[in-house]
Scaffold this active site. Structure first.
Site, PDB file in Angstrom:
ATOM      1  N   ASP A 122      24.395  18.726 -35.738  1.00  0.00           N
ATOM      2  CA  ASP A 122      25.671  18.431 -36.404  1.00  0.00           C
ATOM      3  C   ASP A 122      25.583  18.525 -37.938  1.00  0.00           C
ATOM      4  O   ASP A 122      24.799  17.804 -38.564  1.00  0.00           O
ATOM      5  CB  ASP A 122      26.074  17.004 -35.988  1.00  0.00           C
ATOM      6  CG  ASP A 122      27.532  16.705 -36.264  1.00  0.00           C
ATOM      7  OD1 ASP A 122      28.132  17.415 -37.098  1.00  0.00           O
ATOM      8  OD2 ASP A 122      28.069  15.781 -35.641  1.00  0.00           O
ATOM      9  N   SER A 171      31.207  20.702 -37.947  1.00  0.00           N
ATOM     10  CA  SER A 171      31.358  19.985 -36.682  1.00  0.00           C
ATOM     11  C   SER A 171      32.682  20.363 -35.998  1.00  0.00           C
ATOM     12  O   SER A 171      32.924  21.548 -35.803  1.00  0.00           O
ATOM     13  CB  SER A 171      31.242  18.481 -36.961  1.00  0.00           C
ATOM     14  OG  SER A 171      30.895  17.789 -35.813  1.00  0.00           O
TER      15      SER A 171
END
Lengths: 296, 117
Positions: free
Chosen positions: A177, A49
């Site tokens: 993500d 991320s």
């Protein structure tokens, strides 16, 4: 503090893992300054991320000072304000709305464009240090690592917090993500046999009540990631053979991805925490030599 | 000082007091020392960590290995008298969810009695 001599035959294999946390993983920049200053080479970077952005920047060859500048210059609020109203209508099952797994509440194009500028439209072949980017397969929920193809697309996927940002298709699979599956991918470094693993974990514990739905959701997601991260780190420690140095970067205020004005504070927090961990990092590297000599 | 391990009894429970530091330079020795202690017939142990100044991931692994050995023998153990710094290490590495931590030795004895009953 001594420099690590280059060309030592029993140098440990070193991996740096930078976990998720929006813009906060920029606090890892002082770690790279420290490693550079002491001539400690990194053999592998793994990021998730926001940590994927930092890791990929480093892997791509940016110096710590350039990384701070790129963050400040490119990550603006406008990247996170382009609402896809058709998706919103779709979520509410309103006329003209449309929602499916390829859509998100925000439009990702500007963010992807900025990432393409940062990584100069390059592929992973251009990485100076081998870098892995943690993502989550939206269809299976399983984690995956990307180390080929376009850097910008992979980094975007790793940071695409669904349902805010839409998934991206890479190699026929839809990814979001990486924090959904592995917010701090230490296990990946353990599985690949790295001796010294320096893991930068981001923890945000906001004491005040959430002021909005979005803030509440972000805080809840953040706590949930921390919980997953701790379980995976415990397993990684159990499975590993030398030292994992977990650097816990603790933030007690809400910091959003677009809060670039807080970047100097984020980096300063990182610097203070890295300063406390320097001896531990050096000892883990030195002790590896001692251990190897003892076993020879 | 590297590490120092002392063993004593409190109300029939074996208390293992670990002091000093455990990292990759002495984790193998610490594991050997603990293995010798765990070879006796006891099943229930209290690890008193007062005086443990530093522990790295290699040191944590020593306790994980000990934990598996004790559980394999259908035993149990609790950890007590942990400093704030060491507690933080257990927390950030997720081991607070794995080990039972008690504040004091007295609390650990009470916990152990509850586990045995």
């Amino acid at each position: 503090m001594s420099k690590i001599p280059k060309g030592n035959a029993i140098k440990p294999k070193i991996a740096v893992v930078v976990g998720s946390g929006g813009i906060k993983p920029a606090c890892a920049i002082p770690l790279f300054e420290f490693l550079d200053e002491h001539g400690i080479g990194i053999d592998m970077l793994i990021g998730c991320s926001g940590g994927a952005i930092v890791s990929a920047m480093r892997g791509f060859g940016y110096a710590p000072s350039e990384m701070s500048e790129l963050f400040s210059k490119n990550l603006t609020r406008s990247l996170f304000s382009s609402v896809d109203y058709r998706t919103l209508l779709g979520i509410a099952k309103m006329p003209l709305g449309r929602f499916d797994k390829t859509r998100g509440i925000l439009k990702p194009q500007r963010l992807i464009e900025v990432l393409k500028v940062i990584f100069k439209n390059s592929t992973f072949d251009a990485m100076k240090i081998p870098t892995l980017v943690q993502v989550t397969d939206v269809d299976t929920g399983e984690g995956a690592l990307i180390d080929s193809g376009g850097i910008a697309e992979a980094v975007y996927a790793s940071a695409a917090q669904f349902p805010f940002f839409p998934p991206v298709s890479i190699g026929g699979r839809w990814f979001v993500d990486g924090a959904f599956s592995s917010p701090l991918p230490v296990l990946e470094a353990v599985n690949r046999g790295y001796d010294v693993i320096i893991a930068v974990a981001i923890e945000q514990q906001v004491k005040t009540e959430s002021k909005s739905f979005i803030e509440f959701l972000h805080q809840f997601i953040s706590r949930s990631y921390t919980s997953t991260q701790k379980k995976q780190t415990a397993l990684a420690i159990d499975m590993h053979h030398h030292e994992i140095i977990v650097i816990n970067m603790h933030f007690d205020e809400m910091i959003n991805m677009w809060d670039v004005e807080k970047l100097p504070d984020i980096i300063e927090t990182g610097r203070k925490i890295i300063n406390k961990k320097k001896d531990e990092i050096m000892a883990a590297i030195e002790n590896f030599r001692g251990r190897r000599k003892k076993h020879e | 000082m590297k590490h120092e391990i002392r063993v004593y009894k409190v109300e029939n429970f074996t208390v293992v007091n670990v002091r000093g530091k455990i990292d990759s330079t002495n984790s193998e020795e610490a594991e050997i020392d603990l293995n010798l202690i765990l070879e006796n017939d006891d099943k229930f142990y209290i690890f008193d960590l007062c005086g443990l100044e530093y522990i790295s991931s290699a040191g944590l692994r020593v306790f994980l290995t000990a934990s598996k050995k004790i559980k394999n023998h259908k035993g149990a153990f609790v950890i007590c008298e942990v400093s704030e710094d060491i507690r933080e290490v257990f927390d950030i590495t997720g081991l607070l969810n794995v080990f039972i931590l008690c504040g004091t030795l007295d609390a650990a004895v009470e916990k152990m009695k509850a586990l045995c009953s």
